[in-house]
Scaffold this motif. Structure first.
Motif, PDB file in Angstrom:
ATOM      1  N   GLU A 138       0.816  -1.211   0.000  1.00 11.27           N
ATOM      2  CA  GLU A 138       0.000   0.000   0.000  1.00 11.27           C
ATOM      3  C   GLU A 138       0.853   1.266   0.000  1.00 11.27           C
ATOM      4  O   GLU A 138       0.448   2.292  -0.539  1.00 11.27           O
ATOM      5  CB  GLU A 138      -0.924   0.006   1.229  1.00 11.27           C
ATOM      6  CG  GLU A 138      -2.076  -0.963   1.143  1.00 11.27           C
ATOM      7  CD  GLU A 138      -3.092  -0.536   0.096  1.00 11.27           C
ATOM      8  OE1 GLU A 138      -3.284   0.671  -0.100  1.00 11.27           O
ATOM      9  OE2 GLU A 138      -3.681  -1.430  -0.546  1.00 11.27           O
ATOM     10  N   SER A 139       2.030   1.196   0.589  1.00 12.45           N
ATOM     11  CA  SER A 139       2.869   2.389   0.731  1.00 12.45           C
ATOM     12  C   SER A 139       3.770   2.644  -0.470  1.00 12.45           C
ATOM     13  O   SER A 139       4.427   3.678  -0.540  1.00 12.45           O
ATOM     14  CB  SER A 139       3.742   2.271   1.987  1.00 12.45           C
ATOM     15  OG  SER A 139       4.699   1.232   1.836  1.00 12.45           O
ATOM     16  N   VAL A 140       3.807   1.717  -1.434  1.00  8.03           N
ATOM     17  CA  VAL A 140       4.772   1.824  -2.531  1.00  8.03           C
ATOM     18  C   VAL A 140       4.058   2.161  -3.833  1.00  8.03           C
ATOM     19  O   VAL A 140       3.480   1.299  -4.491  1.00  8.03           O
ATOM     20  CB  VAL A 140       5.591   0.521  -2.692  1.00  8.03           C
ATOM     21  CG1 VAL A 140       6.616   0.679  -3.809  1.00  8.03           C
ATOM     22  CG2 VAL A 140       6.293   0.170  -1.389  1.00  8.03           C
ATOM     23  N   GLU A 141       4.109   3.420  -4.205  1.00  6.14           N
ATOM     24  CA  GLU A 141       3.484   3.877  -5.438  1.00  6.14           C
ATOM     25  C   GLU A 141       4.497   4.137  -6.539  1.00  6.14           C
ATOM     26  O   GLU A 141       4.127   4.260  -7.710  1.00  6.14           O
ATOM     27  CB  GLU A 141       2.666   5.135  -5.167  1.00  6.14           C
ATOM     28  CG  GLU A 141       1.513   4.897  -4.185  1.00  6.14           C
ATOM     29  CD  GLU A 141       0.625   6.112  -4.033  1.00  6.14           C
ATOM     30  OE1 GLU A 141       0.831   7.091  -4.771  1.00  6.14           O
ATOM     31  OE2 GLU A 141      -0.270   6.082  -3.177  1.00  6.14           O
ATOM     32  N   THR A 142       5.788   4.228  -6.183  1.00  9.24           N
ATOM     33  CA  THR A 142       6.861   4.425  -7.164  1.00  9.24           C
ATOM     34  C   THR A 142       7.996   3.462  -6.818  1.00  9.24           C
ATOM     35  O   THR A 142       8.128   3.030  -5.661  1.00  9.24           O
ATOM     36  CB  THR A 142       7.385   5.875  -7.128  1.00  9.24           C
ATOM     37  OG1 THR A 142       7.904   6.169  -5.830  1.00  9.24           O
ATOM     38  CG2 THR A 142       6.279   6.863  -7.472  1.00  9.24           C
ATOM     39  N   PRO A 143       8.843   3.099  -7.792  1.00  2.00           N
ATOM     40  CA  PRO A 143       9.892   2.107  -7.541  1.00  2.00           C
ATOM     41  C   PRO A 143      10.831   2.455  -6.391  1.00  2.00           C
ATOM     42  O   PRO A 143      11.296   1.562  -5.679  1.00  2.00           O
ATOM     43  CB  PRO A 143      10.644   2.056  -8.875  1.00  2.00           C
ATOM     44  CG  PRO A 143       9.621   2.426  -9.894  1.00  2.00           C
ATOM     45  CD  PRO A 143       8.775   3.468  -9.231  1.00  2.00           C
ATOM     46  N   ASP A 144      11.120   3.745  -6.204  1.00  2.00           N
ATOM     47  CA  ASP A 144      12.032   4.113  -5.125  1.00  2.00           C
ATOM     48  C   ASP A 144      11.423   3.880  -3.745  1.00  2.00           C
ATOM     49  O   ASP A 144      12.131   3.897  -2.734  1.00  2.00           O
ATOM     50  CB  ASP A 144      12.502   5.563  -5.270  1.00  2.00           C
ATOM     51  CG  ASP A 144      11.353   6.551  -5.390  1.00  2.00           C
ATOM     52  OD1 ASP A 144      10.246   6.144  -5.779  1.00  2.00           O
ATOM     53  OD2 ASP A 144      11.572   7.746  -5.105  1.00  2.00           O
TER      54      ASP A 144
END
Length: 214
Positions: A138-144
């Motif tokens: 849920e917290s990861v919207e971009t690869p970084d």
């Protein structure tokens, strides 16, 4: 083999920049030269960022093509893959399509672990009905986001959920997971095949080289 590796994100952190190249060098013995596209510190994570990345990848690919034997686009969305293949006369491998192709070699349903509620087009198109489950932290919207402690722990939890829900093999649908070495951790913890997209691209290239030599 001299391989040009194109990272579809922008970073001045040399350790992060060369993580994927080191994996390919250590696994396949390639001589890897890595470059990253400009002005995209969060990489490719939606349609807008994908469109922005395509001409940048193509430009770098054309600059590198004369000095390498093959190119790898180290992004699960394969930005600029078709465009680059049309312009150069050396092999060009996309990490996303390579990962999907590797998954098809296994039986059963494929669990896709990537960004929050997103699957790159090359992976979804190739897997089709084999793509049983899709999920991402849920917290990861971009690869970084996978570089953050929260992203790491949530990726582990999500992978467990995919297996508990019936996935027989897991495909890492973000090369941000390659940057943190997640595949080896998941294989040890889950006991199912876990496909790293960058390693899959390297394996496809190594197989092509072996076939050519034969």
């Amino acid at each position: 083999m001299r391989v040009g590796l194109i990272r579809a994100l922008t970073t001045s952190d040399r350790r992060l920049l060369h993580t994927h190249g080191r994996l390919l060098q250590n696994t396949f013995g390639f001589d890897v030269t890595t470059r990253c596209i400009p002005d995209q510190p969060s990489g490719v994570y939606n349609e807008e960022s994908l469109r922005a990345a395509v001409p940048k990848v193509v430009e770098i690919a054309l600059e590198m093509a004369g000095g390498v034997d093959a190119l790898i686009i180290s992004c699960a969305a394969d930005p600029g893959l078709a465009e680059t293949r049309a312009l150069v006369d050396i092999p060009v491998i996309g990490a996303g399509s390579a990962a999907a192709a590797a998954a098809l070699a296994f039986g059963g349903g494929v669990g896709v672990l990537g960004l929050k509620h997103q699957v790159p087009g090359p992976i979804s198109e190739l897997l089709g009905e084999r793509m049983l489950l899709i999920d991402g932290p849920e917290s990861v919207e971009t690869p970084d986001g996978f570089l953050m402690p929260t992203g790491i722990f949530e990726a582990l939890a999500t992978a467990h959920m995919l297996v508990d829900a019936g996935a027989d093999v897991i495909v890492e649908a973000s090369t941000g997971l390659t940057s943190i070495g997640m595949a080896d951790v998941l294989r040890h913890r889950l006991g199912v095949p876990v496909i790293d997209a960058v390693a899959a691209a390297g394996a496809m290239l190594a197989s092509a080289v072996a076939a050519r030599e034969l």
